[in-house]
Design an enzyme around this catalytic site. Structure first.
Site, mmCIF file in Angstrom:
data_model
loop_
_atom_site.group_PDB
_atom_site.id
_atom_site.type_symbol
_atom_site.label_atom_id
_atom_site.label_comp_id
_atom_site.label_asym_id
_atom_site.label_seq_id
_atom_site.Cartn_x
_atom_site.Cartn_y
_atom_site.Cartn_z
ATOM 1 N N SER A 41 0.951 13.183 -0.056
ATOM 2 C CA SER A 41 -0.129 14.051 -0.597
ATOM 3 C C SER A 41 -1.417 13.354 -0.485
ATOM 4 O O SER A 41 -2.042 12.514 -1.196
ATOM 5 C CB SER A 41 0.039 14.299 -2.034
ATOM 6 O OG SER A 41 0.115 12.900 -2.974
ATOM 7 N N HIS A 156 6.974 15.145 -3.002
ATOM 8 C CA HIS A 156 7.664 14.121 -2.849
ATOM 9 C C HIS A 156 9.190 14.338 -3.000
ATOM 10 O O HIS A 156 10.340 13.461 -3.057
ATOM 11 C CB HIS A 156 7.276 13.130 -3.990
ATOM 12 C CG HIS A 156 6.185 12.450 -3.668
ATOM 13 N ND1 HIS A 156 5.252 11.684 -4.572
ATOM 14 C CD2 HIS A 156 5.088 12.336 -2.513
ATOM 15 C CE1 HIS A 156 4.332 11.037 -3.775
ATOM 16 N NE2 HIS A 156 4.258 11.715 -2.763
ATOM 17 N N GLU A 165 4.699 13.063 -10.197
ATOM 18 C CA GLU A 165 5.210 11.933 -10.871
ATOM 19 C C GLU A 165 5.294 11.803 -12.310
ATOM 20 O O GLU A 165 4.038 12.030 -12.983
ATOM 21 C CB GLU A 165 4.307 10.624 -10.059
ATOM 22 C CG GLU A 165 4.424 10.646 -8.904
ATOM 23 C CD GLU A 165 3.468 9.642 -8.153
ATOM 24 O OE1 GLU A 165 3.031 8.727 -8.824
ATOM 25 O OE2 GLU A 165 2.789 9.924 -7.098
ATOM 26 N N GLU A 205 9.967 8.469 -3.698
ATOM 27 C CA GLU A 205 9.588 7.260 -4.255
ATOM 28 C C GLU A 205 10.486 6.685 -5.381
ATOM 29 O O GLU A 205 10.395 5.821 -6.072
ATOM 30 C CB GLU A 205 8.273 7.483 -5.250
ATOM 31 C CG GLU A 205 7.145 7.726 -4.419
ATOM 32 C CD GLU A 205 5.678 7.869 -5.037
ATOM 33 O OE1 GLU A 205 5.888 7.815 -6.309
ATOM 34 O OE2 GLU A 205 4.748 8.164 -4.325
ATOM 35 N N ASP A 247 1.305 11.562 -12.613
ATOM 36 C CA ASP A 247 0.263 11.967 -11.500
ATOM 37 C C ASP A 247 0.628 13.263 -11.034
ATOM 38 O O ASP A 247 1.573 13.722 -10.534
ATOM 39 C CB ASP A 247 0.650 10.975 -10.286
ATOM 40 C CG ASP A 247 -0.203 11.245 -9.284
ATOM 41 O OD1 ASP A 247 -1.132 12.146 -9.465
ATOM 42 O OD2 ASP A 247 0.004 10.815 -8.137
ATOM 43 N N GLU A 290 -3.023 11.071 -13.764
ATOM 44 C CA GLU A 290 -3.786 10.890 -12.485
ATOM 45 C C GLU A 290 -3.891 11.921 -12.036
ATOM 46 O O GLU A 290 -2.999 13.123 -11.827
ATOM 47 C CB GLU A 290 -2.804 9.917 -11.547
ATOM 48 C CG GLU A 290 -3.530 9.673 -10.268
ATOM 49 C CD GLU A 290 -2.368 8.768 -9.565
ATOM 50 O OE1 GLU A 290 -1.512 7.876 -10.163
ATOM 51 O OE2 GLU A 290 -2.288 8.900 -8.470
ATOM 52 N N ASP A 317 -7.511 9.752 -7.808
ATOM 53 C CA ASP A 317 -6.859 9.068 -6.568
ATOM 54 C C ASP A 317 -7.263 9.933 -5.504
ATOM 55 O O ASP A 317 -8.478 9.362 -4.958
ATOM 56 C CB ASP A 317 -5.145 9.403 -6.526
ATOM 57 C CG ASP A 317 -4.578 9.213 -5.316
ATOM 58 O OD1 ASP A 317 -5.309 8.767 -4.458
ATOM 59 O OD2 ASP A 317 -3.384 9.550 -5.277
ATOM 60 N N LYS A 342 -5.617 2.498 -3.278
ATOM 61 C CA LYS A 342 -4.548 2.369 -2.141
ATOM 62 C C LYS A 342 -5.128 1.744 -0.864
ATOM 63 O O LYS A 342 -6.261 2.643 -0.228
ATOM 64 C CB LYS A 342 -4.245 3.779 -1.722
ATOM 65 C CG LYS A 342 -3.382 4.481 -2.859
ATOM 66 C CD LYS A 342 -3.219 5.840 -2.661
ATOM 67 C CE LYS A 342 -2.204 6.716 -3.476
ATOM 68 N NZ LYS A 342 -2.194 8.158 -3.295
ATOM 69 N N HIS A 370 1.016 1.823 -4.209
ATOM 70 C CA HIS A 370 1.891 2.151 -2.921
ATOM 71 C C HIS A 370 1.579 3.569 -2.223
ATOM 72 O O HIS A 370 0.815 4.289 -2.948
ATOM 73 C CB HIS A 370 3.369 2.201 -3.146
ATOM 74 C CG HIS A 370 3.835 3.104 -4.174
ATOM 75 N ND1 HIS A 370 5.338 3.504 -4.011
ATOM 76 C CD2 HIS A 370 3.204 3.858 -5.071
ATOM 77 C CE1 HIS A 370 5.456 4.660 -4.947
ATOM 78 N NE2 HIS A 370 4.010 4.807 -5.394
ATOM 79 N N ARG A 371 2.337 3.943 -1.069
ATOM 80 C CA ARG A 371 2.317 5.392 -0.867
ATOM 81 C C ARG A 371 3.633 5.776 -0.977
ATOM 82 O O ARG A 371 4.442 5.184 -0.947
ATOM 83 C CB ARG A 371 1.647 5.409 0.643
ATOM 84 C CG ARG A 371 0.256 5.042 0.963
ATOM 85 C CD ARG A 371 -0.531 5.707 0.083
ATOM 86 N NE ARG A 371 -0.796 7.052 0.037
ATOM 87 C CZ ARG A 371 -1.791 7.688 0.540
ATOM 88 N NH1 ARG A 371 -3.049 7.265 0.978
ATOM 89 N NH2 ARG A 371 -1.886 9.014 0.430
ATOM 90 N N LYS A 393 1.695 0.764 -9.446
ATOM 91 C CA LYS A 393 2.606 1.753 -9.404
ATOM 92 C C LYS A 393 3.476 1.538 -7.900
ATOM 93 O O LYS A 393 2.557 1.402 -6.903
ATOM 94 C CB LYS A 393 2.259 3.068 -9.625
ATOM 95 C CG LYS A 393 1.293 3.887 -8.777
ATOM 96 C CD LYS A 393 1.269 5.298 -8.938
ATOM 97 C CE LYS A 393 0.401 6.124 -8.110
ATOM 98 N NZ LYS A 393 0.472 7.458 -8.188
HETATM 99 P P1 PGA Z 1 1.206 9.766 -1.472
HETATM 100 O O1 PGA Z 1 1.417 9.872 -2.983
HETATM 101 O O2 PGA Z 1 1.357 8.439 -0.976
HETATM 102 O O3 PGA Z 1 2.310 10.932 -0.972
HETATM 103 O O4 PGA Z 1 -0.126 10.345 -1.413
HETATM 104 C C1 PGA Z 1 0.970 8.810 -4.070
HETATM 105 C C2 PGA Z 1 0.143 9.484 -4.986
HETATM 106 O O5 PGA Z 1 -0.390 10.504 -4.905
HETATM 107 O O6 PGA Z 1 -0.349 8.685 -5.805
HETATM 108 ZN ZN ZN Z 2 -1.932 10.140 -6.700
#
Ligand code: PGA
Ligand code: ZN
Length: 417
Positions: A41, A156, A165, A205, A247, A290, A317, A342, A370-371, A393
């Site tokens: 995402s 995801h 999430e 994840e 999230d 988030e 984010d 990130k 993380h991703r 996270k």
């Molecule tokens: P992504 O998701 O690594 O797929 O972008 C993580 C997030 O949105 O926090």
């Molecule tokens: Zn996010």
């Protein structure tokens, strides 16, 4: 000690797609490595991840151009020099010369940047988090509170749950204790899902990805109910021992054309979605939300912050993408009260540190992340401790590339005792 050689290779990330690994060979023939993650995402304003776009290779996702950029365009400027994070990040930015790192690729640049900081720490014989603390000027070396993603939806997982999430954050003092709490709840959630006939395979994840939406039930509410049940079943009190974090990844739910959010077959305006969060906050111990709204809706974010921000952590984010100028705008407008960090959204370690500093100075909370596509590189664990960022996270306590980060935190915590 100087950098003797730089070479890079295409490796696979946790989804099985190519990513970049950079190797620095030092004067004593030792090699320091770094590899970079990749999101699903992905925010529109993130630094550019260079992909080869050759449909014959890895569905166009190869990174051989980024590899070549490291070896041919970056290496000549760094070889025979002492590794130095700030100076070398400056060189990387100059060599790239673009606003969004589209020339050399943020994947190439970040892999080099992390390898350089790792090499510098190694030469000084310092643990990486201690060296980061020095560079950052961190007075308080701190293990983070962790949001563990135990139930997954969005892009995801194939669970049909709209929110991306559903996370639990155990709030005891030590990381070791909190990791144990998360593992117990995660394993009990598996038991409870199984008992009710749901699938217990996991998403990108590591969170479970049950198809909760059958019979058109409200999947998000059901997911939160499962978090409550699993917490209680494990002997913990929701809201006291463990709080919940979401999230939503709302950019992914937004229908640009009709200017509406789609949660399964339900349509939500910005106001209605904020109302839904308000209901959830009153019914569940939700500490943090988030990306409650999409990445371009500064006005909506302002309203959401005014309505929910005094009692709830609102993390940006996609709207901030670890980019200091976007974060600055958010701070000025009074949008959100926390920022997701990130490193690969911005592309260098130095700019990541600047973003964290900016947030801290403004009283915004920071969550190092993380991703969804990860490698076993544990740089972010050292980053969160070395900057005292406070929150972290890295997915579920499950899957090698996720537990690598948590295992590194265990190691760091042990070293601090
Ligand atoms: P992504 O998701 O690594 O797929 O972008 C993580 C997030 O949105 O926090
Ligand atoms: Zn996010």
């Amino acid at each position: 000690m100087k950098i003797k050689k730089i070479f890079a290779r295409q490796i696979l990330d946790s989804r099985g797609f190519p990513t970049v690994e950079c190797n620095l060979e030092l004067g004593d023939n030792s090699v320091v490595k770094a590899s970079v993650p990749s999101g699903a995402s992905v925010g529109k304003y993130e630094a550019v991840e260079l992909r080869d776009k050759d449909p014959q290779k890895y569905f166009g996702k190869g990174v051989l151009t980024a590899i070549e950029n490291i070896e041919k365009k970056i290496a000549p400027d760094l070889i025979d020099k002492e590794p130095n994070l700030q100076e070398m990040d400056k060189v990387l930015l100059e060599l790239d010369g673009t606003e969004n790192k589209s020339n050399l690729g943020a994947n190439a640049i970040l892999a080099v940047s992390i390898a350089v900081v790792r090499a510098q720490a190694k030469i000084l014989n310092l643990d990486l988090y201690k060296f980061i603390a020095q560079v950052f000027g961190c007075k308080e070396i701190l293990l983070p509170k962790v949001m563990f993603n135990i139930l997954s939806g969005g892009v995801h997982a194939d669970s049909g749950i709209a929110f991306q999430e559903f996370m639990i954050m155990p709030i005891k003092q030590s990381f070791d204790d909190n990791l144990h709490t998360a593992v117990v709840i995660f394993q009990n959630l598996k038991k409870l899902l199984k008992k009710e006939g749901y699938c217990v395979s996991v998403g990108d994840e590591g969170g479970f990805a049950p198809r909760l939406a059958k019979n058109k039930e409200f999947a998000e509410k059901k997911a939160l109910d499962f978090l409550v049940k699993a917490t209680q079943y494990s002997g913990f009190e929701p809201g006291k021992d463990v709080v919940f974090c979401l999230d939503v990844a709302a950019t992914q739910l937004y229908d640009d054309q009709n200017e509406i959010y789609l949660l399964g077959d339900k349509k939500y305006t910005t106001e209605k979605l904020i109302g839904l969060y308000d209901d959830f906050i009153h019914s569940y111990p939700i500490y943090s939300i988030e990306d409650g709204l999409q990445e371009q809706d500064w006005d909506g974010w302002k309203i959401m912050t005014e309505k929910l921000g005094s009692n709830t952590q609102l993390v940006g984010d996609d709207i901030f993408v670890t980019n200091s100028s976007r974060i600055k705008k958010g701070i000025e407008l009074g949008i959100a009260n926390a920022v997701l960090i990130k490193p690969n959204q911005i592309g260098t370690v130095t700019e990541t540190l600047q973003a964290i500093k900016l947030c801290k100075d403004a009283g915004y909370k920071t969550v190092v992340s993380h991703r969804s596509g990860e490698t076993n590189d544990t740089f972010i664990s050292d980053l969160v401790v070395g900057t005292g960022a406070g929150q972290f996270k890295a997915g579920a306590p499950c899957r090698g590339e996720r537990v690598a980060k948590y295992n590194r935190l265990l190691e760091i915590e042990e070293g601090l005792r």
